[in-house]
Design a protein around this motif. Structure first.
Motif, mmCIF file in Angstrom:
data_model
loop_
_atom_site.group_PDB
_atom_site.id
_atom_site.type_symbol
_atom_site.label_atom_id
_atom_site.label_comp_id
_atom_site.label_asym_id
_atom_site.label_seq_id
_atom_site.Cartn_x
_atom_site.Cartn_y
_atom_site.Cartn_z
ATOM 1 N N MET A 1 69.748 44.996 15.666
ATOM 2 C CA MET A 1 68.804 45.523 14.684
ATOM 3 C C MET A 1 67.414 44.959 14.958
ATOM 4 O O MET A 1 67.257 43.886 15.530
ATOM 5 N N LEU A 2 66.392 45.702 14.536
ATOM 6 C CA LEU A 2 65.019 45.270 14.748
ATOM 7 C C LEU A 2 64.659 44.168 13.762
ATOM 8 O O LEU A 2 65.112 44.143 12.619
ATOM 9 N N ASP A 3 63.821 43.254 14.237
ATOM 10 C CA ASP A 3 63.331 42.148 13.413
ATOM 11 C C ASP A 3 61.958 42.557 12.890
ATOM 12 O O ASP A 3 60.965 42.554 13.630
ATOM 13 N N ALA A 39 58.577 36.747 21.403
ATOM 14 C CA ALA A 39 59.993 36.835 21.026
ATOM 15 C C ALA A 39 60.455 38.283 20.961
ATOM 16 O O ALA A 39 61.572 38.619 21.378
ATOM 17 N N LEU A 40 59.588 39.169 20.454
ATOM 18 C CA LEU A 40 59.948 40.588 20.379
ATOM 19 C C LEU A 40 60.055 41.185 21.782
ATOM 20 O O LEU A 40 60.963 41.969 22.067
ATOM 21 N N GLU A 41 59.140 40.811 22.669
ATOM 22 C CA GLU A 41 59.193 41.314 24.040
ATOM 23 C C GLU A 41 60.470 40.861 24.743
ATOM 24 O O GLU A 41 61.086 41.632 25.488
ATOM 25 N N VAL A 44 63.309 43.009 23.277
ATOM 26 C CA VAL A 44 63.282 44.397 23.720
ATOM 27 C C VAL A 44 63.482 44.499 25.230
ATOM 28 O O VAL A 44 63.999 45.497 25.730
ATOM 29 N N GLY A 45 63.054 43.471 25.941
ATOM 30 C CA GLY A 45 63.136 43.510 27.394
ATOM 31 C C GLY A 45 62.023 44.296 28.038
ATOM 32 O O GLY A 45 62.196 44.894 29.098
ATOM 33 N N PRO A 318 62.203 51.708 27.939
ATOM 34 C CA PRO A 318 62.073 51.313 29.336
ATOM 35 C C PRO A 318 61.664 49.854 29.455
ATOM 36 O O PRO A 318 60.875 49.345 28.669
ATOM 37 N N THR A 319 62.207 49.188 30.454
ATOM 38 C CA THR A 319 61.895 47.773 30.643
ATOM 39 C C THR A 319 60.664 47.591 31.525
ATOM 40 O O THR A 319 60.108 46.507 31.568
#
Length: 324
Positions: A1-3, A39-41, A44-45, A318-319
């Motif tokens: 889940m998204l933070d 942290a979000l990056e 998400v990758g 996309p990464t």
């Protein structure tokens, strides 16, 4: 889940145009904002922000920012119905909308003003050429757009607005100087022409439409709708101007039409996210009403069917930021 605290930091950096201003809005330090985005990056990758001045989102970052705005929009409406759910955060969210400069300068603002007065909502307007505003919807940067593209962007509804009529004009002195022997393709390509920016192809399109000739004239770039009109009034160059703006100077004789009767119509459409949100519906009503008053009706213009759901929307983000 998204933070969502992490997403809020990302959205604040993009919306406020910097880490320090985002920190002030969020009530934390710039270091904390940077840590949340990192942290979000990692989660998400993918890279989400190009750390320039001002910071700009990558494609993945823009999609996440758009998601945050949609959530805020829906939560704001829910809180208006159930006030006990309202928290300490911002109230009515701002709606990000892409609009071309000529529409903004000629007919769009009355609709925006009525919408804001009726709802108390804010608008964040993003300027782009009408041929490119739909790309802002595709990237998720905005929730609605005035666009020349009739086909609905996946996840959006579309409706025709009408045509913005353009006339090729110059000052009387400019016409006497460059077109003393008539308005010909050769003369048009010797006379200086105005261009809004590198995306502006209206003058070239008009020349090809009326003279079957490519545009090779010396070019001034004037990236302002009012400045564009003023530049023609002062004799800097010839250009196409929206008729609602050029009508008065033409009637007063301060501008002359280069080829009378050779107006060019640019058909416009309104596209918005298919959210069912009341604010978007209210804005759509005002935009459609103002377009009916201000734009030229186009025979046979009707809304196109919405596209089938895009299966790629459920694919992972996309990464590689360069994969745009």
């Amino acid at each position: 889940m998204l933070d969502y605290p992490l997403l809020a930091a990302l959205a604040a950096v993009i919306r406020e145009g910097g880490f320090e201003r985002a920190a002030l809005v969020l009530g934390v330090t710039p270091s904390a904002v940077s840590q949340r985005i990192r942290a979000l990056e990692e989660r998400v990758g993918a890279a989400l922000v190009v750390r320039s001045q001002p910071p700009v989102p990558t494609e993945a970052g823009a999609r996440l920012c758009a998601h945050v705005e949609k959530v805020r929009l829906l939560e704001g409406e829910l809180a208006s119905d159930l006030p006990a759910l309202a928290g300490p955060g911002p109230g009515v969210p701002a709606l990000p909308v892409a609009v071309n400069a000529d529409s903004l300068g000629s007919w769009f603002l009355p609709a925006a003003a009525r919408f804001s007065e009726a709802t108390g909502a804010l608008l964040h307007l993003v300027l782009d050429d009408e041929a490119h505003t739909a790309a802002r919807l595709r990237s998720g940067e905005v929730l609605a757009a005035v666009t020349a593209e009739p086909a609905a962007v996946p996840g959006c509804r579309t409706r025709p607005l009408g045509a913005l009529r353009y006339v090729a004009c110059a000052s009387p002195a400019f016409r006497a100087r460059y077109f003393a022997e008539g308005v010909t393709a050769a003369a048009l390509n010797r006379a200086p022409v105005l261009q809004f920016d590198r995306k502006d192809g209206l003058q070239a399109r008009w020349l090809r439409q009326n003279f079957d000739q490519a545009l090779t004239a010396p070019t001034h770039q004037v990236p302002s709708t009012q400045g564009f009109l003023d530049a023609s009034l002062f004799g800097l160059g010839w250009a196409l101007h929206p008729l609602p703006l050029a009508a008065a100077p033409l009637a007063e004789g301060r501008l002359v039409e280069l080829v009378p009767g050779a107006a060019m119509d640019v058909v416009l459409h309104w596209q918005h996210a298919r959210l069912g949100a009341r604010l978007l519906e209210a804005l759509t009503r005002e935009v459609a009403a103002e377009a009916a008053r201000s734009l030229v009706p186009v025979a046979g213009l009707s809304a196109l069917p919405e596209p089938a759901p895009d299966p790629r929307r459920s694919a992972p983000v996309p990464t590689d930021p360069a994969s745009r």
